[in-house]
Design a protein around this motif. Structure first.
Motif, PDB file in Angstrom:
ATOM      1  N   UNK A 176      77.058  77.705  20.918  1.00  0.00           N
ATOM      2  CA  UNK A 176      76.763  79.046  20.424  1.00  0.00           C
ATOM      3  C   UNK A 176      77.937  79.599  19.623  1.00  0.00           C
ATOM      4  N   UNK A 177      79.146  79.397  20.118  1.00  0.00           N
ATOM      5  CA  UNK A 177      80.334  79.871  19.406  1.00  0.00           C
ATOM      6  C   UNK A 177      80.478  79.137  18.080  1.00  0.00           C
ATOM      7  N   UNK A 178      80.286  77.831  18.119  1.00  0.00           N
ATOM      8  CA  UNK A 178      80.413  76.997  16.924  1.00  0.00           C
ATOM      9  C   UNK A 178      79.431  77.443  15.830  1.00  0.00           C
ATOM     10  N   UNK A 179      78.164  77.610  16.191  1.00  0.00           N
ATOM     11  CA  UNK A 179      77.157  77.986  15.203  1.00  0.00           C
ATOM     12  C   UNK A 179      77.413  79.381  14.638  1.00  0.00           C
ATOM     13  N   UNK A 180      77.873  80.282  15.484  1.00  0.00           N
ATOM     14  CA  UNK A 180      78.190  81.629  15.006  1.00  0.00           C
ATOM     15  C   UNK A 180      79.349  81.580  14.011  1.00  0.00           C
TER      16      UNK A 180
END
Length: 332
Positions: free
Chosen positions: A240-244
Motif C-alpha cells: 500500500x505504501x509503495x503504490x501510494x
C-alpha cells in the motif's frame, strides 16, 4: 383592631426588614471573601510567582558551550560534529529561511531540534535543558522540522536522475553483469519506533508489538538514500505504501527511466520497472548458506538478486547504528 395590635404589627415588619438586611450583608460578606480568595490566588500565582526556569545557564549559553567545547559533546548531544552543525545551520538559514526570532536564536532552534532527535528527550527534559516553556520547545521544533523536511526533499534524490551509466558494483562483478546492467537501486521498508498518545497508538502497532511507523526507502549502490517516505502506520502493508508513493505525483518519486528498474523483494507487487525474485524458491542469503548449493536457473537468479538487493539492508543497518535509539525497530 386595637392600638396595641397595630403597634405589634408594625414592630413585626421592622424585624423582617432588619432580618433581610442582615441576610443581604451576610451574602455580600461571603461573596467578598470568595472574591478576595481568588484575587489572592491570582496575585500569588501570576504576580508573586517564583520563575520555574531560573537557571543562569540558558539554552543559548549551553549550546554555545557545547559548540566551543570538546568534539565528543556535540556528537553526544546532537549526533553530529561541530562542523556539520555549523554547516547545517548556515544552509537552513540561507536556503530555507530559518530566522532568529525576537526571543530565540536560530542556533538554539536547531539545537532543540537535534537534541530531541539525538537523545529522545521528552519536552519536560528539554524545558530544563534549554530553560524554555513546553510550548516554546514544541513550536520551534515544528519550525525546524518544516525546514529540514523541505531540505530533505531537495537532498534525498538520485545523483543522476537519468541513470546514464552502469554502476561499477554491477559492471565489475560477473554475478550481476550483464543480467542486472539496467538495475538502478533497491526498495524496501523498515519500522521506526513512534511515540504517540495512548488513544492514537492502535493503528501503529503491527507485528513488532509496539507503535512504529512503516518507512519505505529507495537507495542506490553507493549506499545513498534517493527517496524516503515516512509516516505510515506500522500496521500498513508495504504494498500500500509503495503504490501510494509511485502513483501520487506530490511525493516526487524517482521513477526509473525507460528500460531501467529497481530491485524489490517478494513483499512488493511484480510489475514493470520493479523486479522481484522468483516466488516459491529460496531467496534470502542465509537460506543459501545453510542449505544445499545453489541449483537451477531460478535459484541462481534469486541468489544474485538477493545479493545485489542487500544494499538496502546494509544502509538500514548503518542508519540504526548512527541513530542508536532506533536499534531493534528496523525490519531487517
Amino acid at each position: 383592631m386595637s392600638i396595641v395590635e397595630n403597634y405589634h404589627g408594625d414592630e413585626s415588619d421592622d424585624d423582617k426588614e432588619k432580618k433581610e438586611i442582615l441576610q443581604r450583608m451576610e451574602c455580600f460578606n461571603r461573596i467578598f471573601v470568595v472574591a478576595s480568595s481568588f484575587v489572592q490566588l491570582y496575585y500569588e500565582k501570576y504576580i508573586l510567582k517564583q520563575p520555574c526556569m531560573d537557571s543562569k545557564q540558558t539554552g543559548e549559553t549551553w549550546i554555545r558551550e557545547v559548540l566551543d567545547g570538546h568534539e565528543s559533546r556535540c556528537m553526544i548531544n546532537f549526533r553530529m560534529s561541530k562542523m556539520v552543525f555549523t554547516s547545517l545551520l548556515r544552509v537552513l538559514e540561507t536556503r530555507y529561511n530559518l530566522q532568529t526570532s525576537r526571543n530565540i536564536s536560530s542556533t538554539e532552534m536547531l539545537g532543540i531540534f537535534l537534541y530531541i532527535l539525538g537523545t529522545s528527550a521528552k519536552v519536560s527534559q528539554c524545558r530544563e535543558r534549554f530553560q524554555r516553556s513546553g510550548s516554546t520547545i514544541s513550536r520551534h521544533f515544528a519550525i525546524v522540522l518544516e525546514k529540514v523536511s523541505r531540505m530533505a526533499t531537495d537532498l534525498i534524490a538520485p545523483e543522476d536522475p537519468f541513470f546514464s551509466s552502469i554502476h561499477e558494483q554491477i559492471r565489475n562483478d560477473s554475478r550481476y553483469m550483464p543480467h542486472f546492467k539496467d538495475c538502478i537501486g533497491a526498495i524496501d521498508g523498515t519500522h521506526i519506533a513512534a511515540i504517540l498518545p495512548p488513544n492514537e497508538q492502535v493503528p501503529y502497532i503491527g507485528r513488532k508489538g509496539i507503535p512504529t511507523q512503516n518507512v519505505m526507502a529507495v537507495c542506490d549502490f553507493n549506499m545513498c538514500f534517493t527517496f524516503v517516505m515516512a509516516g505510515w502506520e506500522g500496521s500498513t502493508h508495504d504494498t500500500r505504501i509503495f503504490l501510494d508513493a509511485i502513483r501520487d505525483p506530490k511525493y516526487k518519486f524517482p521513477h526509473p527511466p525507460n528500460g531501467k528498474y529497481y530491485l524489490v523483494n517478494s513483499g512488493y507487487p511484480q510489475m514493470k520497472d520493479y523486479l522481484g525474485p522468483y516466488r516459491g524458491q529460496r531467496y534470502h542469503l542465509p537460506d543459501f548458506r545453510r542449505g544445499r548449493p545453489v541449483f537451477g536457473k531460478e535459484e541462481i537468479f534469486n541468489h544474485s538478486h538477493s545479493s545485489l538487493r542487500s544494499v538496502i539492508e546494509r544502509i538500514f543497518g548503518v542508519l540504526k547504528k548512527k541513530m542508536g535509539h532506533f536499534k531493534g525497530y528496523a525490519k531487517l
